[in-house]
Scaffold this active site. Structure first.
Site, PDB file in Angstrom:
ATOM      1  N   ASP A  37      -7.812  -5.448  -0.090  1.00  0.00           N
ATOM      2  CA  ASP A  37      -8.308  -6.415  -1.385  1.00  0.00           C
ATOM      3  C   ASP A  37      -8.162  -7.897  -1.128  1.00  0.00           C
ATOM      4  O   ASP A  37      -8.807  -8.737  -1.760  1.00  0.00           O
ATOM      5  CB  ASP A  37      -7.956  -5.948  -2.652  1.00  0.00           C
ATOM      6  N   HIS A  53       0.881  -1.233   0.179  1.00  0.00           N
ATOM      7  CA  HIS A  53      -0.110   0.043  -0.012  1.00  0.00           C
ATOM      8  C   HIS A  53       0.841   1.147   0.187  1.00  0.00           C
ATOM      9  O   HIS A  53       1.983   1.278   0.554  1.00  0.00           O
ATOM     10  CB  HIS A  53      -0.874   0.117   1.222  1.00  0.00           C
TER      11      HIS A  53
END
Ligand code: CMC
Length: 371
Positions: free
Chosen positions: A300, A250
């Site tokens: 996700d 991320h």
């Protein structure tokens, strides 16, 4: 100075959401997202993000009824639905219908009213396309049901299942500061284009596999790994081939993504025997335990497993993400244009200047003058 990928660049002030990337915390208007996911409804969090504070009981009632009055597709849109091919990606279906709605909706309402209309119609578009493309009878929206329950009912024709967990998942996905899709919406909004165009653009950005599209890549990746004992081999192969492991890493969270933690715990509670979940957990243990690239699971990894366990088709996952994120997109556009400045960065030109123009009849294969 060049900031590749705009990393570390701040383009505006906001009071919508705060991401504490080092400690893996996320706050909507100052409230920890886990608290909202546990206790709040989709509508209440939408109100919070749009208006800046939690509603009173009467404000929430009024807001909910506004939300539920805008669910229908127009007769023109319905006609188009029945002409569509049945194998479209759900994000494209959203883009089609939002473009139509945007063209038809020339009202002078303020952006806030438009945002409610846009968010309200997302479930109808997705559910109708799901039913139509699976040769099932359409289930019309019900004004008496809350947003998520109505959506679930329109898709599956049922009103039970793990609805609270589904609502929590949507709350977790609603807002995430200036990620690529929200920034896209801001860029479009900053030209004073219409709100529908902002959302259509944001959908395009969300769909990419480095962003929200990652959730559709995760289940095939876990299937490719096949079993928990193949995790190490898979990771090492990805590292050797410089291939990204989907659902990990991320730009902001340099530790656990709090949404991934929440969803992992939810799946552990509701679907502990899910085969892909077991592989994902092993993948997490291996990557985090061995400090591989210092990456951690992102939302996700587990949202994909959760949505699949809830019965949604894989090519709808990114669109489900969008159904939540549309609130964050619109909240940011509204906030940004209230103190607007056209977003227009620059690039550093490194090419030549003053190059001779060679007429086409004299140009050789390399573009040089052949005479
Ligand atoms: N698998 C393998 N290596 C990775 C991964 C990954 N998933 N993520 C980052 N790295 C490595 C990357 O190769 C680089 O290594 P090196 O410095 O040796 O070249 C280093 O970590 C820094 O990565 P980066 O790509 O420069 O970092 P970024 O901030 O630009 O990228 C990211 C963030 C999300 C694009 C990236 O982590 C990624 O591609 N992840 C996989 C796709 C994914 O799961 N996306 C969903 C993101 S979260 C939800 C959302 O935004 O919708």
């Amino acid at each position: 100075m060049i900031f590749k990928g705009l990393e570390g660049v701040k383009v505006c002030k906001t009071s919508i959401c705060y991401m504490d990337g080092s400690n893996g915390r996320l706050f909507y208007r100052g409230i920890p997202v886990e608290t909202l996911a546990d206790k709040s409804s989709f509508e209440e969090v939408a109100y919070l993000l749009w208006y800046g504070k939690l509603p009173t009981k009467s404000q929430l009632e009024e807001f909910k009824s506004k939300f539920s009055r805008n669910r229908d597709l127009s007769p023109e849109s319905l006609e188009i639905l029945f002409k569509l091919p049945k194998n479209l990606h759900y994000v494209d279906v959203l883009k089609i219908f939002l473009s139509i709605h945007g063209s038809v909706d020339n009202s002078e309402e303020d952006l806030q009213e438009k945002a409610i209309k846009i968010a309200s119609v997302f479930p109808t578009i997705l559910a109708y396309y799901y039913r139509y493309s699976n040769d099932l009878e359409l289930i019309p929206p019900r004004e008496d049901l809350p947003h998520i329950e109505n959506f679930y009912h329109m898709v599956f024709g049922e009103r039970d299942g793990y609805l609270r967990a589904l609502e929590s998942a949507f709350i977790l996905l609603m807002e995430q500061d200036l990620n690529a899709s929200t920034f896209t919406a801001l860029v479009i909004g900053s030209t004073l284009s219409d709100l529908y165009s902002c959302i259509v653009g944001a959908l395009g950005a969300l769909r990419g596999p480095l962003h929200g599209g990652a959730c559709e890549k995760v289940p095939p990746m876990l299937e490719e790994i096949g079993s928990e004992d193949k995790v190490e081999e898979y990771v090492q192969r990805c590292l050797a081939e410089k291939k990204k492991i989907m659902g990990f890493g991320h730009r902001i969270y340099k530790t656990y993504d709090p949404r991934a933690v929440y969803l992992r715990d939810t799946i552990q509670r509701l679907f502990p025997d899910n085969k892909l979940f077991k592989i994902a957990k092993r993948l997490e243990e291996y990557i985090v335990g061995n400090r591989i690239k210092n990456i951690y699971p992102n939302v996700d990894l587990y949202s994909s497993i959760f949505f699949e366990a809830m019965g949604f088709p894989r090519n709808m996952f990114t669109a489900l993400f969008a159904m939540a994120r549309v609130v964050g997109w619109t909240a940011h556009v509204i906030e940004y244009v209230s103190d607007n400045k056209l977003i227009r960065p620059e690039s550093e030109y490194v090419g030549p200047i003053g190059v001779d123009y060679i007429p086409i009849e004299r140009r050789d294969e390399d573009g040089k003058d052949s005479h």
